[in-house]
Motif scaffolding. Structure first.
Motif, short mmCIF file in Angstrom:
data_model
loop_
_atom_site.label_atom_id
_atom_site.label_comp_id
_atom_site.label_asym_id
_atom_site.label_seq_id
_atom_site.Cartn_x
_atom_site.Cartn_y
_atom_site.Cartn_z
N GLU A 89 0.80 -1.22 0.00
CA GLU A 89 0.00 0.00 0.00
C GLU A 89 0.84 1.27 0.00
OE1 GLU A 89 -3.06 -0.31 -0.64
OE2 GLU A 89 -2.79 -2.46 -0.53
N LEU A 311 -9.86 7.89 -0.14
CA LEU A 311 -9.90 6.44 -0.03
C LEU A 311 -10.29 6.02 1.39
CD1 LEU A 311 -9.21 3.93 -1.84
CD2 LEU A 311 -6.96 3.95 -0.75
N ILE A 315 -13.67 3.87 2.78
CA ILE A 315 -13.54 2.65 3.58
C ILE A 315 -14.29 2.79 4.91
CG2 ILE A 315 -11.91 1.16 4.82
CD1 ILE A 315 -9.82 1.99 2.67
N GLN A 325 -15.69 -2.58 -1.04
CA GLN A 325 -14.58 -3.22 -1.75
C GLN A 325 -14.61 -2.86 -3.23
OE1 GLN A 325 -14.13 -7.39 -0.90
NE2 GLN A 325 -12.94 -7.78 -2.74
N VAL A 328 -13.51 0.82 -3.60
CA VAL A 328 -12.07 1.00 -3.38
C VAL A 328 -11.28 0.46 -4.57
CG1 VAL A 328 -10.11 0.26 -1.97
CG2 VAL A 328 -12.21 1.06 -0.88
N ALA A 329 -11.68 -0.70 -5.09
CA ALA A 329 -10.99 -1.26 -6.26
C ALA A 329 -11.07 -0.29 -7.43
CB ALA A 329 -11.61 -2.61 -6.64
N LEU A 332 -8.66 2.61 -6.81
CA LEU A 332 -7.26 2.22 -7.01
C LEU A 332 -6.90 2.18 -8.48
CD1 LEU A 332 -6.90 -0.67 -4.36
CD2 LEU A 332 -5.96 1.65 -4.22
N ALA A 344 -6.31 -4.99 -8.16
CA ALA A 344 -7.12 -3.97 -7.48
C ALA A 344 -8.09 -4.61 -6.49
CB ALA A 344 -7.88 -3.14 -8.51
N LEU A 345 -8.73 -5.70 -6.88
CA LEU A 345 -9.67 -6.37 -5.98
C LEU A 345 -8.96 -6.97 -4.77
CD1 LEU A 345 -12.12 -8.11 -8.48
CD2 LEU A 345 -12.68 -6.32 -6.82
N SER A 347 -6.15 -5.90 -3.39
CA SER A 347 -5.79 -4.79 -2.51
C SER A 347 -7.01 -4.24 -1.79
CB SER A 347 -5.11 -3.68 -3.31
OG SER A 347 -3.89 -4.13 -3.87
N ALA A 348 -8.12 -4.12 -2.52
CA ALA A 348 -9.35 -3.60 -1.92
C ALA A 348 -9.86 -4.52 -0.83
CB ALA A 348 -10.41 -3.41 -3.00
N THR A 352 -10.54 -3.20 3.03
CA THR A 352 -11.89 -3.18 3.59
C THR A 352 -12.11 -4.32 4.58
OG1 THR A 352 -12.69 -4.44 1.67
CG2 THR A 352 -12.87 -2.03 1.57
#
Length: 452
Positions: A89, A311, A315, A325, A328-329, A332, A344-345, A347-348, A352
């Motif tokens: 991150e 961001l 969250i 999620q 956030v994806a 990103l 991205a998913l 990381s999201a 979350t």
């Protein structure tokens, strides 16, 4: 040009992707240190990845960029065949390459918004798993122990000095995301090193195993686990009941202070890089500190901070976890057009999770007025993850406690490593060490507790 490059390089999420090319890839072992020169505007940086295998076969990695004072930046790893993905991150970029059949080289292209460059990584130090090492028997007793916390089994290692005892005793409370009882990062074992140092000098130490594959526990769950560890030690004849304390690193330091605010508290608490501000503020300040260390200009830092704040707000405020999620994806990928949907998913999902949402909402100073035991607060002056200014907030929150000592340690980073100039050379390579200054401060202070 250079400032724009730096911002893009370190602002979103960092990933490494290798394409699968053959059945030989099934035997690839990434463990070890990978190093290569990355050409950038105005020169080149040495980029170093350190990879270790976790329980169950998964990988964990860290990244160093010495010229930019970036060290031990954690990244999560996914591997399939000869493909591997690292994500973190605090830093952002993407490297796509191919592992050579002998598993000692990766050739590919480094990509990030507005920039790409060839990069070849060489395996310069194989991981410990591929080496034969002789472990000398330490001059103290090692006991594998088990206990339970909220009906969940826990295990760990209790090291006890020679002699009858009882001894002053501490529980080491790791930072969030530690992979084992030693909080291992590559070849660096901070809690293992601290436990060895203290036990050789008269302090019994319990360090607890991480739960492989389990979701990261929330702060309240960690409090229950640490309370269970303390209560278990209160049943051991080697443990001095009146000199039983906690030493916590990072989030573990905040957990230790929370435990000290509960009934049946420890006799004392030592924190190493504990946060003094809510997580929602800490992550924003962390990103700004990293960018400032890279010489990024004020306007670029402000823009990055605004994106990070947006961001965090999503969250914290989105009531539905699945929707959060997805949002956030999407954010990103909009911040980094080269990021694929799967990365991205992934990381999201981390951002979350229950643990991360608790972290963002947690106020570390809220219950400090209930902590009455002696407290030693430590922070490294070179810590970019938890700035030493957090000491001021913690000290202020503990103002009613007349037994608080606060120290800022020069040259020490978030992992409590000594200044790199002090690292010894092992086989021609500098080997990171736990700060000797920090070790001795902790030892002397702990042994003073409970004395008239």
């Amino acid at each position: 040009m250079k400032q724009t490059f730096l911002l893009r390089f370190f602002s979103v999420c960092f990933g490494l992707l290798l394409a699968s090319t053959g059945a030989w890839a099934e035997n690839i072992a990434l463990d070890g240190q990978w190093k290569g020169p990355l050409k950038v505007p105005g020169g080149q940086w040495e980029v170093i990845f350190r990879v270790v295998t976790l329980t169950g076969g998964k990988y964990h990695a860290t990244m160093d960029v010495p010229l930019q004072r970036v060290n031990r930046m954690s990244v999560a790893v996914e591997m399939q065949g000869d493909s591997v993905v690292f994500s973190a991150e605090e830093a952002g970029s993407r490297y796509t390459g191919i592992i050579s059949p002998d598993g000692k080289q990766v050739k590919g292209v480094w990509r990030q918004p507005g920039y790409k460059a060839p990069l070849t990584l060489q395996l310069v130090a194989a991981g410990a798993r591929s080496e034969t090492k002789v472990r000398l028997t330490p001059p103290y007793r090692e006991n594998e122990v088990t206990f339970s916390a909220a009906a969940e089994p826990m295990s760990g290692m209790l090291t006890v000095p020679p002699g009858a005892g009882p001894f002053p005793t501490v529980v080491l409370v790791a930072d969030a995301g530690s992979i084992d009882r030693d909080a291992t990062v590559g070849e660096y074992r901070p809690l293992g090193a601290l436990a060895d140092y203290l036990t050789r000098r008269g302090v019994a130490v319990l360090r607890v195993d991480a739960k492989p594959g389990a979701p990261l526990p929330t702060l309240p769950q960690r409090v229950v686990e640490v309370q269970a560890a303390l209560n278990y030690l209160r049943t051991r004849p080697e443990v001095d009941f009146a000199r039983l304390g906690l030493i916590g690193h990072g989030e573990g330091g905040n957990v230790a202070l929370l435990v000290a605010a509960q009934p049946l508290p420890p006799s004392f608490v030592v924190t190493m890089a504990a946060a003094g501000q809510p997580g929602s503020s800490l992550v924003v300040e962390r990103q700004a500190a990293i960018l400032r260390s890279l010489g990024t200009n004020a306007a670029q830092i402000e823009a990055a901070v605004k994106r990070q704040e947006a961001l965090v707000e999503v969250i914290r405020q989105a009531p539905d976890a699945a929707q959060a999620q997805a949002m956030v994806a999407n954010m990103l990928r909009q911040n980094n057009a080269s990021m694929d949907a799967a990365t991205a998913l992934a990381s999201a999902a981390q951002l979350t999770s229950s643990h991360y949402r608790h972290f963002l909402a947690f106020d570390p100073v809220e219950k400090l007025n209930q902590v009455t035991c002696p407290v030693l607060l430590l922070n490294g002056a070179a810590d970019l993850h938890v700035a030493p200014e957090n000491l001021l907030a913690l000290t202020k929150g503990l103002k009613a406690n007349k037994h608080v000592t606060s120290k800022k340690l020069p040259g020490v980073n978030h992992l409590f490593q000594a200044d790199p100039a002090e690292w010894p050379l092992i086989n021609g390579q500098p080997r990171e060490i736990f700060s000797p200054q920090a070790q001795e401060i902790i030892r002397a202070w702990v042994l003073q507790q409970g004395k008239p």
